[in-house]
Design a protein around this motif. Sequence first.
Motif, PDB file in Angstrom:
ATOM      1  N   PHE A  90      17.974  19.231 -28.032  1.00  0.00           N
ATOM      2  CA  PHE A  90      18.226  18.788 -29.403  1.00  0.00           C
ATOM      3  C   PHE A  90      19.709  18.928 -29.680  1.00  0.00           C
ATOM      4  N   GLY A 100      19.985  22.669 -29.313  1.00  0.00           N
ATOM      5  CA  GLY A 100      18.812  23.456 -28.974  1.00  0.00           C
ATOM      6  C   GLY A 100      18.128  22.947 -27.714  1.00  0.00           C
ATOM      7  N   TYR A 132      13.975  22.838 -25.914  1.00  0.00           N
ATOM      8  CA  TYR A 132      12.584  22.996 -26.295  1.00  0.00           C
ATOM      9  C   TYR A 132      11.651  22.628 -25.148  1.00  0.00           C
ATOM     10  N   ARG A 173       7.460  21.179 -24.920  1.00  0.00           N
ATOM     11  CA  ARG A 173       6.407  20.613 -25.771  1.00  0.00           C
ATOM     12  C   ARG A 173       5.103  20.511 -24.984  1.00  0.00           C
ATOM     13  N   LYS A 226       5.353  22.579 -30.086  1.00  0.00           N
ATOM     14  CA  LYS A 226       6.714  22.635 -29.555  1.00  0.00           C
ATOM     15  C   LYS A 226       7.288  24.025 -29.777  1.00  0.00           C
ATOM     16  N   TYR A 227       7.928  24.566 -28.726  1.00  0.00           N
ATOM     17  CA  TYR A 227       8.582  25.868 -28.788  1.00  0.00           C
ATOM     18  C   TYR A 227      10.067  25.628 -28.549  1.00  0.00           C
ATOM     19  N   GLN A 228      10.889  26.056 -29.497  1.00  0.00           N
ATOM     20  CA  GLN A 228      12.295  25.659 -29.462  1.00  0.00           C
ATOM     21  C   GLN A 228      13.240  26.822 -29.764  1.00  0.00           C
ATOM     22  N   THR A 268      17.162  27.157 -31.095  1.00  0.00           N
ATOM     23  CA  THR A 268      18.210  26.364 -31.730  1.00  0.00           C
ATOM     24  C   THR A 268      19.349  27.274 -32.165  1.00  0.00           C
ATOM     25  N   THR A 285      16.542  14.179 -30.467  1.00  0.00           N
ATOM     26  CA  THR A 285      15.960  14.893 -29.333  1.00  0.00           C
ATOM     27  C   THR A 285      15.879  13.952 -28.142  1.00  0.00           C
TER      28      THR A 285
END
Length: 262
Positions: free
Chosen positions: A29, A54, A56, A58, A68-70, A72, A256
């Motif tokens: 991101f 960032g 991530y 998904r 989704k684990y992100q 940032t 993204t």
Amino acid sequence: MTRLLLFCVVAVWLVPTRTDAQFDEVGIFFGISHYSGDLTERKLEPLEFNRAWGIYVRKKMTDRFSMKYQFTKGLLSGKDGNATVESALWRRNLSFETDIYELSAIAEYYFFRLKKGEYGISPYVYGGLAGFYFTPYAEVGGKTYDLRYYRTEGIEYSSYQFAIPFGAGVKIQVNGMGSLGIEAGLRKTFTDYLDDVSGYYPSDLIGFVDGESMNLRTQLSYRTPEVVADAPELPKPGGRRGNPENNDWYLFFGVTLGVNLK
């Protein structure tokens, strides 16, 4: 210490570490970050847009639902110098910057079905839970100071906090290769100290001599004398410094780019 422990527990939960986790997509991101609080007269202050980025992973749960684990990172900033002359906020003369590090777990709902391996496009909404770290600082006399350390309002607060992220976006799925997207999301926080400004001036500040503060804490807390020549030597003890009725917010907006793992 309790908040630090809770933050670590949530961080571990937000980013699964199992080696057999079957994620469908990994991506990046990049965009902008922005803060809204006591040092922004407008909800969106164009002069305080900053860069953010960032990474991530998904997991596609169904054709319309993903997790989704992100992580940032962004920069938040604000200053009274951006306020209009009519508002007189410029007289307070406070400013801040802080790097912000966020870990989030986000559920995404797509309005149109996005089948694996097929081209598709869909708007979506999302919401979840996030933990973040921040430490506001300001520059005085060419030097940078950690505002939290000096307790400019006589209050101690933690740099580890929680937030509720929510927003919307559009995702373009490119066959089996990956995806492109654009999204915007707000973060509702549970702290009013992203900017180190919330309530009232403390009563134990030390006065000025020949225009210079006898105490660094006073310089960081009460900065009106820097821009107003006839300003009082000290603020009124317990005088209003910020707005304690509303917590601070921040947001991320950007694009993204994802690559399918399967």
